[in-house]
Design a protein around this motif. Sequence first.
Motif, short mmCIF file in Angstrom:
data_model
loop_
_atom_site.label_atom_id
_atom_site.label_comp_id
_atom_site.label_asym_id
_atom_site.label_seq_id
_atom_site.Cartn_x
_atom_site.Cartn_y
_atom_site.Cartn_z
N SER A 40 0.83 -1.20 0.00
CA SER A 40 0.00 0.00 0.00
C SER A 40 0.86 1.25 0.00
CB SER A 40 -0.96 -0.01 1.19
OG SER A 40 -0.24 0.09 2.39
N GLU A 41 2.07 1.16 0.58
CA GLU A 41 2.97 2.32 0.52
C GLU A 41 3.42 2.59 -0.90
OE1 GLU A 41 6.06 1.61 3.39
OE2 GLU A 41 4.60 1.79 5.04
N ILE A 42 3.79 1.50 -1.60
CA ILE A 42 4.20 1.67 -2.99
C ILE A 42 3.03 2.21 -3.80
CG2 ILE A 42 5.04 0.50 -5.07
CD1 ILE A 42 6.40 -1.52 -3.28
N GLY A 43 1.85 1.63 -3.50
CA GLY A 43 0.65 2.04 -4.22
C GLY A 43 0.40 3.54 -4.05
N ASN A 44 0.59 4.02 -2.85
CA ASN A 44 0.38 5.44 -2.60
C ASN A 44 1.41 6.30 -3.33
OD1 ASN A 44 -1.77 4.86 -1.02
ND2 ASN A 44 -0.61 4.93 0.92
N ALA A 45 2.63 5.75 -3.42
CA ALA A 45 3.70 6.53 -4.03
C ALA A 45 3.63 6.47 -5.56
CB ALA A 45 5.06 6.02 -3.55
N ASP A 46 2.91 5.50 -6.05
CA ASP A 46 2.87 5.31 -7.50
C ASP A 46 1.95 6.33 -8.15
OD1 ASP A 46 3.26 3.99 -9.98
OD2 ASP A 46 1.31 3.02 -9.72
N GLU A 47 2.55 7.29 -8.81
CA GLU A 47 1.73 8.38 -9.36
C GLU A 47 1.21 8.04 -10.75
OE1 GLU A 47 4.54 11.46 -9.08
OE2 GLU A 47 4.35 11.58 -6.89
N ASN A 62 -0.07 5.25 -11.78
CA ASN A 62 -1.10 4.21 -11.79
C ASN A 62 -0.77 3.07 -12.76
OD1 ASN A 62 -2.86 5.19 -9.87
ND2 ASN A 62 -3.78 6.62 -11.35
N SER A 63 0.42 2.55 -12.64
CA SER A 63 0.83 1.52 -13.58
C SER A 63 -0.05 0.28 -13.40
CB SER A 63 2.30 1.17 -13.38
OG SER A 63 2.41 0.00 -12.61
N PRO A 64 -0.37 -0.39 -14.50
CA PRO A 64 -1.24 -1.58 -14.42
C PRO A 64 -0.62 -2.69 -13.56
CG PRO A 64 -0.27 -1.35 -16.61
CD PRO A 64 0.06 -0.11 -15.88
N TYR A 65 0.71 -2.74 -13.54
CA TYR A 65 1.35 -3.78 -12.71
C TYR A 65 1.03 -3.57 -11.24
CZ TYR A 65 3.97 -4.84 -16.91
OH TYR A 65 4.31 -5.19 -18.17
#
Lengths: 687, 120
Positions: A303-310, A312-315
């Motif tokens: 979830s941290e990576i998800g939050n940092a991912d700007e 919105n990569s499909p992976y």
Amino acid sequence: MQQFHQTFFEESFEGLDIMENELLNLDVGNADSEVINTIFRSAHSIKGGSGTFGFTAVAEFTHVAETLLDEMRDGVRQVTQESVDILLKSVDVMRAMLTTLSDGGEMDVDNIASVQMELEQLLGTESNSSTTDEVSDSNNSDENSEGWLISFRPHVEMLRTGNDPVRMIYALTELGQVSTKADISDIPTFVDLNPEDSFLGWEITLKGDVKKEDIVEVFDWVEDECDLDIQPLINESKATTEETTTPEAVAAPSEIASKAKPTAAKKTAESASIRVGIDKVDEIINLVGELVITQSMLGQVGSEIGNADEHNSPYMEKLLEGLAQLERNTREIQESVMRIRMLPISFVFSRVPRLVHDLSSKLNKQVELVTTGENTELDKTVMEKIGDPMVHLVRNALDHGIETPDVRKAAGKSEMGTLSLNAYHKGGSIVIELSDDGAGINKERVLNKARSNGLVGENENLSDDAINDLIFHPGLSTAESLSDVSGRGVGMDVVRKNIKSLGGSVRVDSVEGKGATFTIQLPLTLAILDGQLVKVADETFIIPLVSIIESIQVKSANLSGIAGKAALYKLRDEYIPVIRAHNVFGMEDSNSSLEDRLMVVVEGDGAKAGIIVDDLLAQQQVVIKSLETNYKRVDGLSGATILGDGTVALILDISGVIDMFKTLSNSVPPSPVDPDGNGSDIAEKAA
Amino acid sequence: MASILAVDDSASMRQMVSFTLKGAGYDVTEAKDGQEALQIAKSNSYNLVITDINMPIMDGITLTKELRSLPAYKFTPILTLTTESSGEKKMAGKQAGATGWIVKPFNPDQLLATVKKVLG
């Protein structure tokens, strides 16, 4: 043989439990033959097993009990209360013997002998039935150095029992030198020849130093399915008319066989199950615990990576999806694994009927036992530890609770008292209720006793519940005379202590003259826990959700100090002590004011308190790691767990924290002072 | 190798019998009562059946009778496990069609010797 002992002990103890339960079920005077058969079968298996595995003492003792049961089963003997009582005693003896054999220790030889004597007395003179062995014939030991002449003529139908004459002749060749002469004179014409019948006979000469009994043994199984004559080779004049084939007791067997035929045993409906060592299960539980920790760690990172991912990569989306699925699956595995260790509470309840039976006759009371919810499941470790406290409560109810028939009658109640056991699930706990319709707790006597012991001040007024609760106090027994059933004042406090150590609680509700109800609440398992994560200074602690009543924001208007130094909080219509977690655990509290702080209202052991924390974090299920195993016991903490980010969080033991707070404040509740004893400033500031 | 069906409601006896026979190279199948044994026996074939007598659901005597009524088990050796005191049980077994018996308690050597007696 050693490797089968464990299994033997386990199934024997199960067998003894079955015997005990069925004996208690047995309707004296009108005994159900299937019940007797079940009891007999258990005894029979124990006897067979103990003989095979070399526990002769157990086998000998069980044999006597089995003989008695056999007579009951065959209808030769009436089922009387006396015989049932002796059989129950025998079950105890057998259990004690087997326990000694499996765990080591000394056999209580005197007791074994005395119960065996009682059994034998009941059996009368027939107790020598074990020695009627039918490998008969006094001539058996005849020895003959030359050899034997054996005339062996199978009856026509001998083959139909799977016996093959050839095998017997082979067996003879192992004893000595064999020469055979077949007699084919009885073979019918081909038309009349039934291929399933036997028509041959043999004259067998066996040379060598062979005992006659060895020859007889070869033909042991077919002695009434053949004509057999065994003669010494040299002295043919001796015993020419000897007839070794002595068919015996032919009339009885069919009758007995039909009687012994059991109908389907409904009660012992055995579901397909396997026996697995508890250590293996524990290992899996431990590993699953680690898995849950790893999973929550991954989830957090995800979830941290998800939050940092700007972008919105499909992976990323797939990863998060996978992590969510991992979480679900992990949760399910964990639940299934925990269920492996769950057993129905009937394992504990089943001990009670015997106890009630024994105690009620000892105390001359009439008691009916009603159990409900026997199938409620709980963790095996909890189950093992709840047995003794339960037994104590039952003893207590029968000894102090339920009155003797005449007293009951005088009080307008039925002479038969009732003891009910009930179990059910409530949230994440199991609740066990034990209630009797006896005299209830005599509040006046408890209070007087407590006053005379100095537990309660002369002028102190206590609520009814508080008075009833006093019975859990160490050193308070109200029985007018001490009996060996219960009551040396060392009981109820131990009961509460044991239940508390399981993370549970016990309380009593009583109405004088009507009866008392003990309610035990226990966690379903000791391995996981639903917890509320809280922040205290820089540390994360976990408060078990079951102990939490609510969380509120402190309003200074509701705060008050007592005797100028302690903080109490007015929560609706009651006052609860305010515990600063910082102080209890020796940490700096940067904010000395209580205004607007977060307070978790908790309950432990019937006492409420508010714990001041810095922040409320997530609620999550945590795997409990024992502090005792990994470090040492710490007051106020029931264990630790590893959080998703890999840090260790300590789990609060609420009753322990309240106790610590009481000790720290060095005062009897409900007039708490601030924990570190110098807190007058806190109360002043708070006020 | 010869295959044996071992029937006993007591797990420890079953384990002991099975362990001993497997150690001697026999192929052993276990069953915990007569009914289970009958089901297994119907869909497999065995060179020998060893059965306890006192069992729940279906006892060894009934099992023996049932097996003997099956063509495939008409001549198959069937041994009953019996205790020495029950002479009448041996006979009941025989009447039901059992080949012979093994007297309890027995040790692994005695068991093997008896099995050898019927399987050669």
